[in-house]
Scaffold this motif. Structure first.
Motif, PDB file in Angstrom:
ATOM      1  N   ARG A  90      -6.779   6.751  -6.220  1.00 13.51           N
ATOM      2  CA  ARG A  90      -6.548   5.391  -5.749  1.00 13.51           C
ATOM      3  C   ARG A  90      -6.180   4.469  -6.898  1.00 13.51           C
TER       4      ARG A  90
ATOM      5  N   ILE B  87      -5.159  -3.298   2.297  1.00 14.71           N
ATOM      6  CA  ILE B  87      -4.633  -2.269   1.387  1.00 14.71           C
ATOM      7  C   ILE B  87      -5.681  -1.187   1.142  1.00 14.71           C
TER       8      ILE B  87
ATOM      9  N   TRP C 159      -5.544   2.910   2.315  1.00 15.39           N
ATOM     10  CA  TRP C 159      -5.676   4.010   1.364  1.00 15.39           C
ATOM     11  C   TRP C 159      -6.831   4.945   1.702  1.00 15.39           C
TER      12      TRP C 159
ATOM     13  N   ALA D  70       0.832  -1.202   0.000  1.00 13.11           N
ATOM     14  CA  ALA D  70       0.000   0.000   0.000  1.00 13.11           C
ATOM     15  C   ALA D  70       0.870   1.256   0.000  1.00 13.11           C
TER      16      ALA D  70
END
Length: 304
Positions: free
Chosen positions: A167, A136, A140, A84
């Motif tokens: 993203r 992950i 985010w 990530a």
């Protein structure tokens, strides 16, 4: 095909230590033609391969338009919190051009040799992967410290950053039913290869992804369908074909390749096609693919 999403064409970059100049030339080729995506396989345990994420950063710094991604990073060797972080950091550095391809790790011998670990039971490997992809996304999207206490994945009060401005799309390399359903439930895209998943198996692959999407209340068109096309473009001059060409890899002229891409999109629901040149003269093959095959396929698709 994915609703509202145009077909995309990509090229594979070989991460060999001896091929750095070729990788840069391929990236420059993609920049100046209609190539949407460059992807790099991620096998850190291969001694004569560069680290894929380092190579992605190298190419991102030398391009401005083409998107770049992993195809795919093994979660047993790339902890999800670090994945990530890597993807978010490079996405910001590149102006939002990173795509994250991940997999459960197909090459167990290499993973174990490098100190990685993964459950032996296939169902548990899927569970570990599900925890990874969920974490992950959580990292985010959260603006607060994250605590995640999975069976296989844990973070404790992690203040994650930087967060990606746009993203990255998450692709999953998968071939088996459990993982394919997980793709439908949680991922943005599927990646399979023609030498492992021949065309006649694509219908059942799509059906498993669609079933997972239905479980999650998602439309099937929310998941892009990517196909790694390992093969050969016939060239003028010395024959690029060698005895080592993989079974199932097509050997076609530029005109035949363009027709093949159009057919895969229209008949097999493939909306993202990534060419992996095999045999001799791979850079020359990639140049023909970018300069001749892709424009011809786009024109045919635009004409209906």
């Amino acid at each position: 095909m994915t609703a509202g999403s145009p077909v995309r064409f990509g090229l594979n970059v070989h991460p060999g230590v001896a091929d750095l100049d070729a990788a840069l030339k391929l990236a420059q080729l993609a920049e100046t033609h209609e190539i949407d995506l460059l992807t790099i396989q991620d096998h850190p345990y291969i001694a004569d391969f560069f680290d894929t994420w380092a190579l992605l950063a190298f190419l991102a710094a030398r391009t401005t338009r083409v998107r770049l991604g992993t195809n795919v990073s093994p979660v047993p060797l790339r902890p999800p919190a670090m994945l990530a972080k890597l993807a978010a950091s490079l996405d910001l550095m590149s102006g939002g051009r990173i795509e994250l391809g991940i997999g459960a790790g197909a090459f167990l011998q290499g993973i174990l040799a490098m100190g990685g670990w993964t459950p032996e039971e296939p169902a548990e490997r899927v569970r570990m992967f599900e925890e990874a992809i969920t974490l992950i996304r959580a990292l985010w999207e959260s603006d607060r410290p994250v605590t995640w206490a999975g069976r296989y994945v844990q973070v404790r009060g992690l203040r994650f950053g930087p967060r990606p401005e746009h993203r990255p799309r998450i692709w999953v390399g998968a071939t088996r039913p459990r993982m394919l359903r997980l793709v439908g439930r949680l991922a943005d895209g599927l990646l399979v290869s023609n030498t492992y998943v021949p065309e006649h198996q694509l219908e059942q692959v799509h059906a498993a992804v669609d079933a997972g999407a239905a479980e999650a209340g998602r439309p099937p068109g929310a998941i892009r369908r990517g196909y790694n096309l390992m093969g050969v473009v016939k060239l003028a001059g010395p024959d690029p074909v060698t005895a080592e060409i993989r079974p199932g890899a097509p050997v076609l002229s530029a005109e035949e390749w363009a027709a093949e891409l159009v057919r895969l999109y229209r008949e097999r629901r493939i909306d993202t096609m990534i060419f992996w040149p095999l045999g001799r003269r791979p850079l020359d093959q990639a140049a023909v693919f970018a300069a001749e095959v892709v424009p011809a396929a786009r024109a045919a698709l635009a004409s209906g």
